[in-house]
Motif scaffolding. Structure first.
Motif, PDB file in Angstrom:
ATOM      1  N   ALA A   5      -3.982  10.335   4.419  1.00 53.94           N
ATOM      2  CA  ALA A   5      -3.519   8.946   4.331  1.00 53.94           C
ATOM      3  C   ALA A   5      -4.559   7.981   4.892  1.00 53.94           C
ATOM      4  O   ALA A   5      -4.765   6.871   4.367  1.00 53.94           O
ATOM      5  CB  ALA A   5      -2.193   8.798   5.091  1.00 53.94           C
ATOM      6  N   GLN A   6      -5.267   8.379   5.937  1.00 51.36           N
ATOM      7  CA  GLN A   6      -6.304   7.519   6.502  1.00 51.36           C
ATOM      8  C   GLN A   6      -7.467   7.357   5.524  1.00 51.36           C
ATOM      9  O   GLN A   6      -8.011   6.250   5.362  1.00 51.36           O
ATOM     10  CB  GLN A   6      -6.782   8.125   7.824  1.00 51.36           C
ATOM     11  CG  GLN A   6      -7.644   7.190   8.665  1.00 51.36           C
ATOM     12  CD  GLN A   6      -6.852   6.040   9.225  1.00 51.36           C
ATOM     13  OE1 GLN A   6      -5.661   6.178   9.524  1.00 51.36           O
ATOM     14  NE2 GLN A   6      -7.496   4.884   9.354  1.00 51.36           N
ATOM     15  N   ARG A   7      -7.845   8.427   4.858  1.00 52.42           N
ATOM     16  CA  ARG A   7      -8.919   8.329   3.850  1.00 52.42           C
ATOM     17  C   ARG A   7      -8.488   7.458   2.681  1.00 52.42           C
ATOM     18  O   ARG A   7      -9.279   6.656   2.157  1.00 52.42           O
ATOM     19  CB  ARG A   7      -9.304   9.733   3.365  1.00 52.42           C
ATOM     20  CG  ARG A   7     -10.083  10.545   4.377  1.00 52.42           C
ATOM     21  CD  ARG A   7     -10.696  11.765   3.727  1.00 52.42           C
ATOM     22  NE  ARG A   7      -9.673  12.636   3.147  1.00 52.42           N
ATOM     23  CZ  ARG A   7      -9.143  13.667   3.795  1.00 52.42           C
ATOM     24  NH1 ARG A   7      -9.510  13.937   5.054  1.00 52.42           N
ATOM     25  NH2 ARG A   7      -8.232  14.419   3.211  1.00 52.42           N
ATOM     26  N   ALA A   8      -7.221   7.595   2.261  1.00 52.12           N
ATOM     27  CA  ALA A   8      -6.731   6.768   1.157  1.00 52.12           C
ATOM     28  C   ALA A   8      -6.729   5.289   1.544  1.00 52.12           C
ATOM     29  O   ALA A   8      -7.082   4.411   0.734  1.00 52.12           O
ATOM     30  CB  ALA A   8      -5.330   7.216   0.752  1.00 52.12           C
ATOM     31  N   LEU A   9      -6.363   4.978   2.769  1.00 55.56           N
ATOM     32  CA  LEU A   9      -6.382   3.590   3.219  1.00 55.56           C
ATOM     33  C   LEU A   9      -7.803   3.034   3.240  1.00 55.56           C
ATOM     34  O   LEU A   9      -8.052   1.880   2.857  1.00 55.56           O
ATOM     35  CB  LEU A   9      -5.745   3.488   4.609  1.00 55.56           C
ATOM     36  CG  LEU A   9      -5.709   2.101   5.243  1.00 55.56           C
ATOM     37  CD1 LEU A   9      -4.899   1.134   4.375  1.00 55.56           C
ATOM     38  CD2 LEU A   9      -5.120   2.176   6.650  1.00 55.56           C
ATOM     39  N   GLY A  10      -8.748   3.846   3.671  1.00 53.69           N
ATOM     40  CA  GLY A  10     -10.142   3.397   3.657  1.00 53.69           C
ATOM     41  C   GLY A  10     -10.637   3.128   2.252  1.00 53.69           C
ATOM     42  O   GLY A  10     -11.361   2.146   2.011  1.00 53.69           O
ATOM     43  N   GLU A  11     -10.250   3.975   1.310  1.00 53.32           N
ATOM     44  CA  GLU A  11     -10.670   3.766  -0.074  1.00 53.32           C
ATOM     45  C   GLU A  11     -10.063   2.487  -0.653  1.00 53.32           C
ATOM     46  O   GLU A  11     -10.739   1.718  -1.357  1.00 53.32           O
ATOM     47  CB  GLU A  11     -10.270   4.973  -0.907  1.00 53.32           C
ATOM     48  CG  GLU A  11     -11.028   6.250  -0.545  1.00 53.32           C
ATOM     49  CD  GLU A  11     -10.513   7.451  -1.320  1.00 53.32           C
ATOM     50  OE1 GLU A  11      -9.558   7.255  -2.113  1.00 53.32           O
ATOM     51  OE2 GLU A  11     -11.049   8.567  -1.140  1.00 53.32           O
ATOM     52  N   VAL A  12      -8.799   2.226  -0.370  1.00 54.24           N
ATOM     53  CA  VAL A  12      -8.155   1.002  -0.863  1.00 54.24           C
ATOM     54  C   VAL A  12      -8.805  -0.227  -0.242  1.00 54.24           C
ATOM     55  O   VAL A  12      -9.025  -1.260  -0.911  1.00 54.24           O
ATOM     56  CB  VAL A  12      -6.651   1.044  -0.555  1.00 54.24           C
ATOM     57  CG1 VAL A  12      -6.010  -0.300  -0.844  1.00 54.24           C
ATOM     58  CG2 VAL A  12      -5.977   2.136  -1.363  1.00 54.24           C
ATOM     59  N   ARG A  13      -9.167  -0.137   1.004  1.00 47.86           N
ATOM     60  CA  ARG A  13      -9.811  -1.269   1.668  1.00 47.86           C
ATOM     61  C   ARG A  13     -11.184  -1.552   1.056  1.00 47.86           C
ATOM     62  O   ARG A  13     -11.556  -2.718   0.816  1.00 47.86           O
ATOM     63  CB  ARG A  13      -9.939  -0.956   3.167  1.00 47.86           C
ATOM     64  CG  ARG A  13     -10.538  -2.068   3.980  1.00 47.86           C
ATOM     65  CD  ARG A  13     -10.431  -1.723   5.451  1.00 47.86           C
ATOM     66  NE  ARG A  13     -10.987  -2.792   6.282  1.00 47.86           N
ATOM     67  CZ  ARG A  13     -10.916  -2.817   7.607  1.00 47.86           C
ATOM     68  NH1 ARG A  13     -10.295  -1.822   8.259  1.00 47.86           N
ATOM     69  NH2 ARG A  13     -11.447  -3.818   8.298  1.00 47.86           N
ATOM     70  N   GLU A  14     -11.959  -0.533   0.829  1.00 47.70           N
ATOM     71  CA  GLU A  14     -13.276  -0.729   0.210  1.00 47.70           C
ATOM     72  C   GLU A  14     -13.150  -1.279  -1.210  1.00 47.70           C
ATOM     73  O   GLU A  14     -13.924  -2.152  -1.632  1.00 47.70           O
ATOM     74  CB  GLU A  14     -14.028   0.601   0.212  1.00 47.70           C
ATOM     75  CG  GLU A  14     -14.431   1.078   1.607  1.00 47.70           C
ATOM     76  CD  GLU A  14     -15.091   2.438   1.587  1.00 47.70           C
ATOM     77  OE1 GLU A  14     -15.226   3.006   0.460  1.00 47.70           O
ATOM     78  OE2 GLU A  14     -15.476   2.940   2.661  1.00 47.70           O
TER      79      GLU A  14
ATOM     80  N   PHE B  73      -6.186  -9.749   8.817  1.00 50.42           N
ATOM     81  CA  PHE B  73      -5.009  -9.869   7.948  1.00 50.42           C
ATOM     82  C   PHE B  73      -4.124  -8.619   8.040  1.00 50.42           C
ATOM     83  O   PHE B  73      -2.891  -8.718   8.120  1.00 50.42           O
ATOM     84  CB  PHE B  73      -5.474 -10.107   6.507  1.00 50.42           C
ATOM     85  CG  PHE B  73      -4.359 -10.156   5.526  1.00 50.42           C
ATOM     86  CD1 PHE B  73      -3.514 -11.263   5.447  1.00 50.42           C
ATOM     87  CD2 PHE B  73      -4.117  -9.088   4.655  1.00 50.42           C
ATOM     88  CE1 PHE B  73      -2.475 -11.307   4.551  1.00 50.42           C
ATOM     89  CE2 PHE B  73      -3.080  -9.124   3.748  1.00 50.42           C
ATOM     90  CZ  PHE B  73      -2.245 -10.239   3.699  1.00 50.42           C
ATOM     91  N   ILE B  74      -4.735  -7.453   8.054  1.00 53.21           N
ATOM     92  CA  ILE B  74      -3.950  -6.202   8.156  1.00 53.21           C
ATOM     93  C   ILE B  74      -3.218  -6.135   9.495  1.00 53.21           C
ATOM     94  O   ILE B  74      -2.064  -5.691   9.567  1.00 53.21           O
ATOM     95  CB  ILE B  74      -4.881  -4.999   7.954  1.00 53.21           C
ATOM     96  CG1 ILE B  74      -5.405  -4.955   6.520  1.00 53.21           C
ATOM     97  CG2 ILE B  74      -4.161  -3.700   8.294  1.00 53.21           C
ATOM     98  CD1 ILE B  74      -6.426  -3.875   6.267  1.00 53.21           C
TER      99      ILE B  74
END
Length: 395
Positions: free
Chosen positions: A35-44, A61-62
């Protein structure tokens, strides 16, 4: 509880905690990293699609969104589609108050004002003991009702000549099955239908709620689309009955363990008494076989002495042998013995004759008193108990 038992129990609990921690770590840590990797990908991806926003502004904002979610805001709600929605309407506020006094505390809704937190402290201090008293009363009444209903079933089994031990086991199983059917399985299907959860999610919520764990990841009535105002109050009444049932189950288990403990102590006491009796018997037998020289009988230390000469005994009764000499000092003669010597002698002769006929040794007269010679005539005492042989003695 003994110190060794307490330390062993503490070690067992710590071992249980460590094993649970290892299992949860092995199951949940890979999911967290994914989940942490997925969040990083969405942020990038968001930063690539919106080059006008910097990484620092997106982080702020987050953080603001996370704070708003922690304050009770729901991202699925906007001011146009759900203008009348509030997480603190009367039904949801009632449910929140119920989670305080039941010590469940889901955590999906939290207090954000200092006044609300101060009121919550005193509210919990008063409400938790009050709810405990209510829970004990409801649990007692609910358990009595269930046991009364199961008693009719036991009567039917006894009419069918079912053994009593089997009837007790069946009644306990029925008590558990009826409670699980009413307070676990039925709510599971209701939550599946109303909340749209899967069966695993629904039974997970039921167990977490009735054990007062209350993680808050699944909460009945938290959906904004739920418009039935009395839904969460009804859920709280189900929580009351479910906790009362589990309290009655725990009370029944405690009573059963207490009875088993008493019976075990009684049986162990009987075994200890039997073991002590057996040990005493074996010790006595070993002592008897061990040697008469170590503990000689008193008869060898006190040999029999020849009886004193007796004159003019009646021909009808043979002379009896004299008993062995007594070790204890003789008692001094009393006035009655001195006043009536012939009466005392008649009592001794009668005792000697009776015991010689039974094969036992009669007691010997004390040394301090000599047997007088046979007189020509005995003094007569009318009506006395000592005149046992007046018919045999010549006048």
């Amino acid at each position: 509880m003994r110190s060794t038992t307490l330390l062993a129990l503490l070690a067992l609990v710590l071992l249980y905690l460590v094993s649970g921690a290892l299992v949860f770590q092995a199951l949940e840590q890979p999911q967290e990293q994914q989940a942490q990797r997925a969040l990083g990908e969405v942020r990038e991806k968001f930063l690539r699609d919106h080059p006008c926003m910097s990484d620092q502004d997106l982080g702020l904002f987050i953080k603001e969104v996370a704070d708003a979610l922690g304050g009770g805001a729901n991202p699925d709600i906007n001011s146009t589609s759900h203008s009348n929605y509030s997480a603190w309407d009367l039904g949801r506020a009632f449910f929140f108050s119920g989670t305080i006094i039941t010590t469940i505390g889901y955590g999906n809704a939290a207090l954000r004002t200092d006044t609300g937190r101060l009121f919550c402290i005193f509210y919990a201090l008063v409400g938790i003991p009050l709810f405990g008293i209510l829970l004990a009363g409801v649990g007692d009444r609910l358990g009595s009702s269930l046991r009364r209903g199961i008693g009719h079933i036991e009567a039917i089994f006894l009419k069918w000549h079912v053994p009593k031990e089997l009837v007790r086991v069946l009644s306990a199983v029925l008590f558990l099955l009826i409670g699980c059917l009413l307070f676990v399985l039925t709510p599971t299907f209701v939550f599946c239908y109303v909340e749209g959860w899967s069966k695993l999610e629904a039974i997970y919520f039921v167990v977490v709620t009735l054990t007062t764990v209350g993680f808050g990841d699944y909460v009945a009535g938290a959906d904004p689309n739920q418009n039935f105002a009395a839904y969460q109050p009804l859920v709280w009444f189900w929580i009351l009955l479910g906790l009362a049932y589990f309290a009655s189950v725990l009370t029944t288990i405690g009573n059963w363990l207490r009875v088993v403990s008493r019976r075990t102590r009684a049986e162990m006491g009987g075994f200890t008494a039997q073991a002590a009796s057996w040990t005493g018997t074996v010790t006595a037998r070993v002592t008897q076989r061990g040697g008469p020289a170590a503990a000689p009988p008193p008869e060898k230390e006190r040999p029999f002495l020849p009886p004193p000469p007796r004159t003019a005994q009646p021909a009808s009764k043979p002379p009896s042998p004299a008993p062995p000499e007594k070790a204890e000092p003789p008692s001094p003669p009393t006035a009655s013995a001195l006043d009536y010597p012939s009466e005392n002698l008649a009592f001794i002769d009668e005792s000697s004759d009776t015991q010689s006929e039974r094969g036992c040794a009669p007691p010997r007269a004390p040394r301090g008193r000599r047997r007088p010679p046979n007189p020509s005539r005995k003094p007569a005492r009318p009506g006395g108990p000592g005149r046992l042989r007046d018919k045999d003695v010549p006048a």
